[in-house]
Design a protein around this motif. Structure first.
Motif, mmCIF file in Angstrom:
data_model
loop_
_atom_site.group_PDB
_atom_site.id
_atom_site.type_symbol
_atom_site.label_atom_id
_atom_site.label_comp_id
_atom_site.label_asym_id
_atom_site.label_seq_id
_atom_site.Cartn_x
_atom_site.Cartn_y
_atom_site.Cartn_z
ATOM 1 N N ARG A 261 -7.920 -1.010 -0.856
ATOM 2 C CA ARG A 261 -7.486 -0.142 -1.960
ATOM 3 C C ARG A 261 -8.498 0.954 -2.256
ATOM 4 O O ARG A 261 -8.127 2.107 -2.523
ATOM 5 N N VAL B 243 -1.476 7.582 8.259
ATOM 6 C CA VAL B 243 -2.588 6.893 8.937
ATOM 7 C C VAL B 243 -2.812 7.542 10.304
ATOM 8 O O VAL B 243 -3.951 7.853 10.676
ATOM 9 N N ILE C 222 0.990 4.213 -3.209
ATOM 10 C CA ILE C 222 0.881 5.680 -3.239
ATOM 11 C C ILE C 222 2.259 6.348 -3.293
ATOM 12 O O ILE C 222 2.370 7.551 -3.122
ATOM 13 N N GLU D 137 -10.612 2.406 -0.179
ATOM 14 C CA GLU D 137 -10.531 3.430 0.863
ATOM 15 C C GLU D 137 -9.273 4.287 0.682
ATOM 16 O O GLU D 137 -9.306 5.499 0.903
ATOM 17 N N VAL D 138 -8.169 3.652 0.275
ATOM 18 C CA VAL D 138 -6.927 4.393 0.035
ATOM 19 C C VAL D 138 -7.114 5.336 -1.155
ATOM 20 O O VAL D 138 -6.697 6.498 -1.110
ATOM 21 N N ASP D 139 -7.768 4.854 -2.217
ATOM 22 C CA ASP D 139 -8.041 5.713 -3.373
ATOM 23 C C ASP D 139 -8.885 6.921 -2.962
ATOM 24 O O ASP D 139 -8.614 8.053 -3.379
ATOM 25 N N MET E 249 -4.831 8.902 5.796
ATOM 26 C CA MET E 249 -5.052 7.598 5.180
ATOM 27 C C MET E 249 -5.894 6.763 6.138
ATOM 28 O O MET E 249 -5.871 6.985 7.353
ATOM 29 N N VAL F 156 0.839 -1.204 0.000
ATOM 30 C CA VAL F 156 0.000 0.000 0.000
ATOM 31 C C VAL F 156 0.873 1.253 0.000
ATOM 32 O O VAL F 156 0.537 2.244 -0.649
ATOM 33 N N TRP G 257 -4.896 -2.895 4.129
ATOM 34 C CA TRP G 257 -5.631 -1.691 3.758
ATOM 35 C C TRP G 257 -6.465 -1.956 2.522
ATOM 36 O O TRP G 257 -6.024 -2.625 1.578
ATOM 37 N N CYS H 147 -6.788 9.392 -1.121
ATOM 38 C CA CYS H 147 -5.939 10.134 -2.067
ATOM 39 C C CYS H 147 -6.744 11.224 -2.764
ATOM 40 O O CYS H 147 -6.245 12.343 -2.968
ATOM 41 N N PHE I 36 3.721 6.284 5.187
ATOM 42 C CA PHE I 36 2.330 5.845 5.104
ATOM 43 C C PHE I 36 1.731 5.703 6.500
ATOM 44 O O PHE I 36 0.613 6.170 6.755
#
Length: 86
Positions: free
Chosen positions: A61, A42, A31, A63-65, A47, A27, A59, A68, A38
């Motif tokens: 993906r 968080v 990014i 939610e990470v997108d 994040m 993850v 994580w 971002c 990272f």
């Protein structure tokens, strides 16, 4: 004889898309930051927190997108968000 995969081989798989759930090293690479950066993101709330199952931190993906996308939009206040202004 079969040769074992290196870490790089494991990360460079044949998928045309990243996996839905990713461990810290992947993850962070996704990014383009270090794992420590990272984790700091968080802690700061920039994040999402990981999902922990069977002792594994992973994580999502999507939610990470989304996080971002929020970073690109910049901070918004609760009032503006509630009123649909941002």
């Amino acid at each position: 004889p079969r040769v074992s995969k290196t870490v790089a081989d494991k990360l460079a798989d044949s998928l045309a898309y990243p996996p839905r759930m990713m461990r810290l090293s992947r993850v962070a690479a996704y990014i383009d930051v270090s794992p420590s950066t990272f984790l700091r993101m968080v802690e700061e709330g920039a994040m999402p927190k990981p999902v922990i199952r069977n002792g594994l931190r992973m994580w999502d993906r999507i939610e990470v997108d989304s996080a971002c996308d929020d970073l690109k939009e910049g901070p918004t206040n609760t009032y503006d968000k509630a009123m649909g202004l941002k």
